[in-house]
Design a protein around this motif. Structure first.
Motif, mmCIF file in Angstrom:
data_model
loop_
_atom_site.group_PDB
_atom_site.id
_atom_site.type_symbol
_atom_site.label_atom_id
_atom_site.label_comp_id
_atom_site.label_asym_id
_atom_site.label_seq_id
_atom_site.Cartn_x
_atom_site.Cartn_y
_atom_site.Cartn_z
ATOM 1 N N THR A 1 21.655 38.909 2.557
ATOM 2 C CA THR A 1 21.219 37.513 2.584
ATOM 3 C C THR A 1 22.452 36.623 2.625
ATOM 4 N N CYS A 2 22.627 35.911 3.745
ATOM 5 C CA CYS A 2 23.729 34.962 3.891
ATOM 6 C C CYS A 2 23.207 33.555 3.607
ATOM 7 N N TYR A 3 23.946 32.808 2.851
ATOM 8 C CA TYR A 3 23.522 31.434 2.590
ATOM 9 C C TYR A 3 24.734 30.508 2.647
ATOM 10 N N SER A 4 24.451 29.265 3.018
ATOM 11 C CA SER A 4 25.529 28.309 3.198
ATOM 12 C C SER A 4 25.064 26.932 2.754
ATOM 13 N N GLN A 5 25.436 25.879 3.519
ATOM 14 C CA GLN A 5 25.279 24.523 3.010
ATOM 15 C C GLN A 5 23.831 24.106 2.770
ATOM 16 N N GLY A 6 22.885 24.657 3.511
ATOM 17 C CA GLY A 6 21.498 24.309 3.272
ATOM 18 C C GLY A 6 21.021 24.715 1.889
ATOM 19 N N VAL A 7 21.677 25.708 1.314
ATOM 20 C CA VAL A 7 21.393 26.119 -0.061
ATOM 21 C C VAL A 7 22.241 25.304 -1.031
ATOM 22 N N ASN A 8 23.517 25.192 -0.744
ATOM 23 C CA ASN A 8 24.463 24.611 -1.702
ATOM 24 C C ASN A 8 24.347 23.104 -1.854
ATOM 25 N N GLN A 9 24.150 22.392 -0.748
ATOM 26 C CA GLN A 9 24.203 20.927 -0.778
ATOM 27 C C GLN A 9 22.862 20.361 -1.241
ATOM 28 N N SER A 10 22.587 20.547 -2.516
ATOM 29 C CA SER A 10 21.294 20.199 -3.081
ATOM 30 C C SER A 10 21.461 19.867 -4.555
ATOM 31 N N SER A 11 20.581 19.030 -5.061
ATOM 32 C CA SER A 11 20.622 18.724 -6.495
ATOM 33 C C SER A 11 20.137 19.896 -7.340
ATOM 34 N N VAL A 12 19.580 20.925 -6.684
ATOM 35 C CA VAL A 12 19.191 22.158 -7.372
ATOM 36 C C VAL A 12 19.856 23.358 -6.690
ATOM 37 N N GLY A 13 21.038 23.140 -6.148
ATOM 38 C CA GLY A 13 21.719 24.184 -5.377
ATOM 39 C C GLY A 13 22.033 25.428 -6.184
ATOM 40 N N THR A 14 22.453 25.262 -7.425
ATOM 41 C CA THR A 14 22.784 26.431 -8.251
ATOM 42 C C THR A 14 21.546 27.280 -8.494
ATOM 43 N N ASP A 15 20.422 26.634 -8.760
ATOM 44 C CA ASP A 15 19.185 27.388 -8.949
ATOM 45 C C ASP A 15 18.774 28.107 -7.665
ATOM 46 N N LYS A 16 19.016 27.493 -6.513
ATOM 47 C CA LYS A 16 18.721 28.165 -5.246
ATOM 48 C C LYS A 16 19.546 29.445 -5.128
ATOM 49 N N VAL A 17 20.836 29.332 -5.436
ATOM 50 C CA VAL A 17 21.713 30.506 -5.361
ATOM 51 C C VAL A 17 21.202 31.596 -6.282
ATOM 52 N N ASN A 18 20.857 31.233 -7.517
ATOM 53 C CA ASN A 18 20.410 32.260 -8.453
ATOM 54 C C ASN A 18 19.055 32.840 -8.083
ATOM 55 N N ALA A 19 18.203 32.055 -7.447
ATOM 56 C CA ALA A 19 16.930 32.603 -6.975
ATOM 57 C C ALA A 19 17.167 33.701 -5.940
ATOM 58 N N ILE A 20 18.175 33.515 -5.091
ATOM 59 C CA ILE A 20 18.533 34.537 -4.096
ATOM 60 C C ILE A 20 19.162 35.748 -4.781
ATOM 61 N N LEU A 21 20.117 35.495 -5.677
ATOM 62 C CA LEU A 21 20.793 36.597 -6.365
ATOM 63 C C LEU A 21 19.803 37.417 -7.192
ATOM 64 N N ASN A 22 18.808 36.772 -7.783
ATOM 65 C CA ASN A 22 17.806 37.498 -8.568
ATOM 66 C C ASN A 22 17.132 38.588 -7.736
ATOM 67 N N CYS A 23 16.812 38.259 -6.484
ATOM 68 C CA CYS A 23 16.101 39.222 -5.637
ATOM 69 C C CYS A 23 16.986 40.426 -5.315
ATOM 70 N N HIS A 24 18.276 40.191 -5.109
ATOM 71 C CA HIS A 24 19.178 41.317 -4.817
ATOM 72 C C HIS A 24 19.453 42.148 -6.068
ATOM 73 N N LEU A 25 19.621 41.486 -7.197
ATOM 74 C CA LEU A 25 19.858 42.235 -8.436
ATOM 75 C C LEU A 25 18.633 43.049 -8.837
ATOM 76 N N ALA A 26 17.453 42.473 -8.674
ATOM 77 C CA ALA A 26 16.233 43.166 -9.087
ATOM 78 C C ALA A 26 15.956 44.400 -8.251
ATOM 79 N N THR A 27 16.443 44.425 -7.016
ATOM 80 C CA THR A 27 16.228 45.579 -6.137
ATOM 81 C C THR A 27 17.460 46.474 -6.046
ATOM 82 N N GLY A 28 18.530 46.123 -6.768
ATOM 83 C CA GLY A 28 19.753 46.918 -6.708
ATOM 84 C C GLY A 28 20.420 46.870 -5.348
#
Length: 885
Positions: free
Chosen positions: A286-313
């Motif tokens: 999963t590649c992510y860039s400014q559409g994820v980061n440039q947001s008032s909830v950007g950190t939560d967006k990043v962690n929502a993505i990371l959660n899916c990768h961590l949960a599946t190893g």
């Protein structure tokens, strides 16, 4: 004799290797470095045109104090004295540095060391705050460190690549080429694009989810719940290497598919397809860039993505993992040296007293910042309210690029002391400097940069330094010496700085920190000069790794990753007057505020003026036609004027406007004046893609188009946009006609003499007016004015500046603004590398070219950087549709 130098491209975070060749006449050419592991010889349109951007026009060539030429000694003494006096009177937090991902790591290191370890404030931040801060915050929350766990090779090894908020085809073109080539070799590979716009990247997408702005959290939270329901969780990995899974899943498990569809704006059918693909495919990147980061909830967006990768190893193994794509050439290097206000050098934490003590002991500094400094948005608010009284801005243009840009401009205009280091003299920000320091640019600088996959590469000089320009690290070091810190900043050159940076990364590092390049702690000048690209970590033992976390080993206290519960933001009902969501971003051939790319006529040929993408249905409701001018109004009472581009690639209720145009190139189009200073509370990254605006048709008295060999001096129009073209400039403008008439205005604005020949034409029925100016056989200017948007073949007209016009009778054809019947007209440029226009591609399609490969064989279009291939495909599809009617 040719001189070849291997260096690194200064544009995006891909970090492409470049070979610069200088011939005996001093002419420079560039090509991709086939040995560099980021690009293997590929370059995008911007990289291919680097040799066209190194001219000295507009360069700052000597220091200035209050606009007057000054010596380096006088300028540096003033900077050091003013900063010292300000600190003595108001404390260390009364001063600040605002730096840039354009700096090399060595520049960054010296600036950060001076501010945090010797001035004693953490008020140093960077324009990387505008693009990567939410990724940093998400990484640190989940992994315990700002670690990018994947690498570019994973894009080619994956079976599913998910691109979130990333127009990779235009913003990271070489990575897009690598992905496209991998998919061509393995057609079973799937690509999913998650983006509100149907961008050029969708050309290779199997699935496009046109997610509503800030709908990403709901989408990835829903994905996490689906992964749990479908048995795709790697329970062994979760149990051994993570914590927080239950809480994260509980936060994600609310809502049915219909509610998820409402929150994201994506149909339930497409959501199910995406969820099924992700759940059933093991190798996912999963590649992510400014559409994820440039947001008032950007950190939560990043962690929502990371959660899916961590949960599946699915992390740390070939073809698996999250991959943050950095926007700038050295955003990563700046993070490594602590260039952000809330970090210390070498990935240490400013809030950690043990790590603060470690860095202070290493630097032997008199004082150490003990709390985070002001992040970019808050930094300029502090300039505005007087808390910061002296600021040094290096290699960036915040008067254009910061949110609420007019407020930033006003703050700097009122600031008691502004220092600007830049290569260009007349940027919107440099014009506000009390002291202007000329910096070295690409091709003159020596140092290192780090790309998005943690790969460190050398930027090497191959040009002589012009005028009195000096390296940024030297400027910071000289001011430090004058402030009384001579010995710690007495560097012999960039190799010595890099060696110190490497030594700090290994200092008391027993594996608790990810960033470690201790193998280079004792590096000398020759080894540094010869340094080959490498990925960190590279410890003093020579240990290295391409990926992180396949077997855990996170950088938290218990060495486990954190799955972070994230809440889906509540959708706000917009004010009917500001019912559109404004998205800002880049276009294919320009970079940031165009101080480099704006010098290339070839790069300006594709898109020469600012525009607003709007869906045809929205345009129809507002009475806006294609190529009309539109006024965009924001809630902060600011407005801009840009050209309308009607396209179904844009979702309804949303607009897209590029961020590149400035007071120098199109003052009515500084789009970040419309963006509020709302920022993510954790990362401090502003929401540059979520302004609320209204749009309406702008109706001027007249529209105009001008080609000219010299830049006009006087542009008294409500709207204008100027761009380079071969042989001169092209200008779009609109507003009221000059009071004295067009010929006197043109003569004055272009500083034409009495000997130039003018000829004019007026169509009294349509109100069209045309004026030509010649010096002998040389066309000096051609002016086209109309009550409506001017109908002129712009590329053909611009090409006339390069032609001889000895035939006096043939000159009258120029009034038409297009070639005579049967003559060639390439039309708007599609392929910048070979200057191939839309009419040439369409003609080739009519002759039987039915594929991109056939167009390439016939015209070369799309065969170099490949960035234009999606557009070529759309032209072919349109021609085939017409043929079928």
């Amino acid at each position: 004799m040719l001189t070849e130098t291997k260096t690194t491209c200064p544009y995006c975070g891909v970090g492409c290797g470049v070979i610069a060749t200088v011939d005996v006449t001093g002419k420079v050419s560039v090509r991709g470095d086939p040995d560099h592991p980021a690009n293997y010889g590929r370059l995008c349109s911007k990289g291919s045109a680097l040799a066209e951007t190194i001219g000295l026009d507009g360069r700052a060539l000597y220091p200035e104090i209050l606009g007057e030429r000054a010596s380096w000694d006088a300028s540096l003494d003033m900077v050091a004295r003013t900063f010292t006096q300000t600190i003595a009177a108001h404390g260390p937090d009364s001063v600040a540095f605002y730096v840039s991902g354009q700096l090399l790591t060595e520049d960054y290191y010296v600036a950060n060391k001076l501010m945090k370890g010797f001035i004693g404030s953490a008020n140093i931040d960077t324009n990387s705050r505008l693009c990567m801060a939410s990724s940093v915050a998400g990484h640190r929350r989940a992994f315990g460190a700002d670690t990018v766990p994947a690498c570019y090779e994973d894009l080619e090894l994956a079976d599913l690549v998910v691109l979130v908020g990333s127009n990779m085809a235009w913003c990271h073109p070489v990575l897009y080429q690598r992905l496209s080539a991998a998919k061509a070799l393995r057609p079973a590979m799937k690509v999913v694009v998650i983006d509100p716009r149907r961008t050029a990247t969708c050309d290779i997408a199997d699935l496009h989810l046109a997610v509503r702005a800030d709908g990403d959290i709901a989408l990835f939270s829903g994905l996490l719940a689906h992964l749990a329901q479908s048995g795709a969780i790697d329970e062994n990995y979760v149990g051994r290497h993570t914590s927080g899974f239950a809480a994260a899943l509980l936060a994600a498990s609310h809502g049915r598919l219909a509610e998820l569809s409402e929150a994201t704006g994506v149909s339930g059918m497409l959501i199910r397809q995406f969820f099924r693909l992700f759940a059933e495919t093991q190798k996912v990147v999963t590649c992510y860039s400014q559409g994820v980061n440039q947001s008032s909830v950007g950190t939560d967006k990043v962690n929502a993505i990371l959660n899916c990768h961590l949960a599946t190893g699915r992390i740390g193994r070939p073809g698996m993992g999250p991959l943050s794509l950095t926007g700038q050439p050295n955003a990563m290097g700046g993070r490594e040296v602590g260039g952000l206000a809330n970090m210390l050098a070498a990935h240490m934490a400013i809030e950690n007293p043990v790590q603060r003590d470690r860095v202070q002991r290493f630097w032997k500094g008199p004082v150490m910042a003990d709390k985070p400094g002001l992040k970019a948005v808050d930094m300029f608010k502090a300039v505005a309210d007087g808390r910061i009284k002296a600021i040094w801005i290096a290699s960036t243009n915040p008067v254009v690029s910061m949110p609420d840009a007019d407020a930033v401009k006003a703050a700097l205009a009122a600031c008691p002391f502004v220092v600007v280091s830049d290569i260009q003299k007349d940027t919107d920000t440099a014009r506000l400097a009390h002291v202007l320091l000329p910096a070295t640019g690409w091709g003159e600088k020596s140092g290192t940069v780090t790309n998005s996959e943690r790969r460190i590469s050398r930027q090497r000089p191959f040009l002589s330094v012009p005028g009195e320009a000096r390296a940024d690290w030297w400027q910071f070091a000289e001011v430090a010496k004058r402030m009384g810190f001579r010995s710690p900043f007495d560097y012999s050159g960039p190799a010595a700085i890099y060696a110190e940076h490497a030594a700090l990364s290994a200092f008391e590092n027993d594996g608790e920190r990810d960033f470690d390049i201790g193998a280079h702690a004792g590096i000398g000048d020759q080894v540094y000069d010869d340094l080959l690209p490498f990925q960190w970590p590279l410890s003093h033992t020579g240990a290295s790794q391409a990926r992180f976390f396949a077997e855990g080993g996170f950088f938290t206290a218990d060495r486990k990753a954190r799955l972070v519960p994230v809440a889906t933001p509540v959708m706000q009902i917009p004010d009917p007057k500001f019912s559109f969501t404004l998205n800002t971003g880049r276009i294919r051939d320009h970079w940031h505020t165009m101080t480099r790319t704006g010098k290339s006529a070839r790069l300006s040929a594709h898109i020469a003026e600012p525009f607003c993408e709007i869906h045809p249905s929205d345009a129809d409701k507002a009475g806006i036609g294609d190529a009309d001018l539109v006024r965009i109004d924001a809630e902060n009472d600011r407005s801009i004027i840009v050209r309308a581009l009607l396209t179904e690639r844009q979702m309804r209720g949303a607009l897209f406007v590029p961020m590149h145009w400035t007071g120098e190139t199109a003052p009515s189009a500084r789009v970040d004046t419309l963006v509020s200073s709302l920022a993510d509370p954790l990362s401090g990254q502003p929401a540059l893609k979520m302004a609320r605006v209204g749009v309406s048709r702008y109706v001027p008295q007249m529209h105009g188009f001008l080609i000219t060999v010299t830049r006009p001096l006087d542009l008294p129009f409500a709207y204008w946009a100027i761009a380079r073209t071969e042989g001169g400039y092209r200008l779009e403008f609109a507003g009221s006609p000059p009071a004295d008439g067009w010929e006197p205005w043109l003569q004055h604005s272009l500083q034409l003499g009495e000997d130039e020949q003018f000829s004019g034409y007026v169509d009294r029925k349509t109100g069209d007016y045309r004026l030509l100016a010649f010096d002998g056989d040389q066309l000096l200017a051609a002016l086209f004015v109309s009550p409506q948007p001017v109908s002129v073949s712009r590329q053909w007209a611009a090409d006339q500046l390069k032609q001889s016009h000895a035939d006096r009778q043939a000159r009258s054809r120029l009034f038409a603004g297009r070639p005579a019947a049967g003559a060639s007209d390439k039309g708007a440029i599609v392929c910048s590398c070979f200057s191939i226009g839309i009419n040439e591609i369409s003609a080739a399609a009519h002759r039987g070219c039915r594929s991109i490969e056939a167009i390439g064989a016939a015209l070369n279009a799309g065969t170099n950087c490949g960035s234009c291939r999606p557009e070529i495909r759309r032209i072919l599809d349109a021609n085939q549709a017409l043929a079928a009617e």
